[in-house]
Design a protein around this motif. Sequence first.
Motif, short mmCIF file in Angstrom:
data_model
loop_
_atom_site.label_atom_id
_atom_site.label_comp_id
_atom_site.label_asym_id
_atom_site.label_seq_id
_atom_site.Cartn_x
_atom_site.Cartn_y
_atom_site.Cartn_z
N GLU A 99 0.66 -1.06 -0.18
CA GLU A 99 -0.08 -0.11 0.04
C GLU A 99 0.88 1.69 -0.47
N GLY A 100 1.75 0.90 0.59
CA GLY A 100 2.80 2.87 0.56
C GLY A 100 2.87 2.84 1.64
N LYS A 101 2.30 3.07 2.34
CA LYS A 101 1.18 4.13 3.45
C LYS A 101 0.46 3.43 4.71
N ILE A 102 0.59 3.87 6.19
CA ILE A 102 -0.63 3.32 6.81
C ILE A 102 -1.94 4.03 6.57
N THR A 103 -3.02 3.54 6.61
CA THR A 103 -4.39 3.44 6.18
C THR A 103 -5.17 4.21 6.68
N GLU A 104 -5.68 5.33 7.15
CA GLU A 104 -6.36 6.23 8.07
C GLU A 104 -7.93 5.87 7.70
N THR A 105 -8.26 4.51 7.13
CA THR A 105 -9.73 4.97 7.49
C THR A 105 -10.09 2.73 7.37
N GLY A 106 -8.95 2.16 7.59
CA GLY A 106 -8.68 0.91 7.95
C GLY A 106 -9.03 0.05 6.84
N GLU A 107 -9.32 0.21 5.85
CA GLU A 107 -9.56 -0.36 4.22
C GLU A 107 -8.59 -0.47 3.27
N ILE A 108 -8.15 -1.43 3.03
CA ILE A 108 -6.82 -1.88 2.16
C ILE A 108 -6.47 -0.83 1.46
N LEU A 109 -5.80 -0.02 0.73
CA LEU A 109 -5.49 0.95 -0.10
C LEU A 109 -5.09 -0.10 -1.49
N PRO A 110 -5.11 0.69 -1.82
CA PRO A 110 -4.79 -0.04 -3.83
C PRO A 110 -2.69 -0.62 -3.75
N PHE A 111 -2.76 -1.76 -4.04
CA PHE A 111 -1.43 -1.80 -4.16
C PHE A 111 -0.84 -1.31 -4.96
N ARG A 112 0.72 -1.17 -5.02
CA ARG A 112 1.59 -0.26 -5.25
C ARG A 112 2.09 -1.38 -6.66
N PRO A 113 2.66 -1.46 -7.78
CA PRO A 113 3.53 -2.59 -8.81
C PRO A 113 4.44 -1.89 -8.74
N GLY A 114 5.56 -1.56 -7.44
CA GLY A 114 7.13 -2.15 -6.63
C GLY A 114 7.14 -3.78 -6.74
N ILE A 115 5.76 -4.00 -6.72
CA ILE A 115 6.76 -5.42 -6.31
C ILE A 115 6.51 -6.50 -7.47
N ARG A 116 6.11 -6.16 -8.59
CA ARG A 116 6.80 -7.00 -9.96
C ARG A 116 7.72 -6.55 -10.23
N ARG A 117 8.77 -5.58 -10.68
CA ARG A 117 10.05 -5.28 -10.43
C ARG A 117 10.88 -6.61 -9.56
N ILE A 118 10.64 -6.82 -8.85
CA ILE A 118 11.83 -7.55 -7.68
C ILE A 118 11.42 -9.11 -8.38
N LEU A 119 10.03 -9.19 -8.67
CA LEU A 119 9.79 -10.39 -9.19
C LEU A 119 10.02 -10.82 -10.44
N ASP A 120 10.66 -10.33 -11.06
CA ASP A 120 10.09 -10.21 -12.45
C ASP A 120 12.19 -10.42 -12.56
N GLN A 121 12.67 -9.29 -11.85
CA GLN A 121 14.13 -9.96 -11.90
C GLN A 121 14.44 -11.18 -11.16
N THR A 122 14.14 -11.41 -10.07
CA THR A 122 14.27 -12.89 -8.70
C THR A 122 12.27 -13.42 -8.46
N PRO A 123 12.11 -13.95 -9.40
CA PRO A 123 10.87 -14.83 -9.05
C PRO A 123 10.47 -15.85 -7.89
N ALA A 124 10.14 -15.44 -7.10
CA ALA A 124 9.61 -16.18 -5.84
C ALA A 124 8.03 -15.71 -5.40
N PRO A 125 7.82 -17.22 -5.04
CA PRO A 125 6.85 -17.37 -4.30
C PRO A 125 6.47 -16.26 -3.09
N VAL A 126 4.99 -15.92 -3.61
CA VAL A 126 4.40 -14.21 -2.82
C VAL A 126 3.22 -14.65 -1.48
N VAL A 127 3.76 -15.15 -0.41
CA VAL A 127 2.62 -15.24 1.08
C VAL A 127 1.57 -14.13 1.20
#
Length: 256
Positions: free
Chosen positions: A161-189
């Motif tokens: 999410e990139g920051k702490i929620t102020e409403t308790g609702e989940i914020l949109p996930f940012r795409p940065g994780i794809r850059r890591i996985l594209d470089q080093t594929p690994a399972p995501v828990v």
Amino acid sequence: ILNALFMVVSAGVSMLLFGLGLSIPQLFLATALFNAVVALYIYTLVPEFLLRFIVWILIHTVYRVDARGVEEHVPEEGGAVIVCNHVSFVDALVITAICRRPIRFVMDHRIFRVPILSFVFRTGRAIPIAPAKENPVLLEQAFAEAAAALAAGELVGIFPEGKITETGEILPFRPGIRRILDQTPAPVVPMALQGLWGSFFSRVEGSAMTRPFRRGAFSRIALVAGAPVPAAEATPERLQAEVADGSAEKSGPPKS
């Protein structure tokens, strides 16, 4: 064999100390001092374990912790990415206290450099990251270090999410994780924290750690882990849906 050897040696040392005139209480004191010296030596070799032990004590003292699916879904070895909703300033500590394996969390570089806390973050081998507009070099270094950690068989923790929620609702996930996985594929828990929203350490109406009587101390919290998602299928949308399925956080202000 080693256990029996140390028992014989300890018996010999006890006889020696008795011969020097030590009483039973003094013998216990000497044994405690010997253990303290050995413990300090071990902690200098692996300071991360001392940090994890302190975190475990603090979290299990302040909260009643319930872990579901963590043992089953976090791999015992090999690289993997841990993604979780971000509801408070102690989220990483809670996950650290529950997960048996060390996790290298990706965190904001400004928090990483906070005096005194910086020592804790460095000991835990956290990975500082900055926005592209603020420090593109540090951003690239963070992605590269996270990918290298996965390649080395380590766990990397990310709050997409990139920051702490102020409403308790989940914020949109940012795409940065794809850059890591594209470089080093690994399972995501995918993991979901429950019960921390509305606590002293969460943001409510834009503020945090301002109302000491917010729900938090000795309350029941939970960490729910889902089945690992293959790297090829780990899109931000898919991961957000997985985390949302395990989250029971409710929006709205907490009760004092």
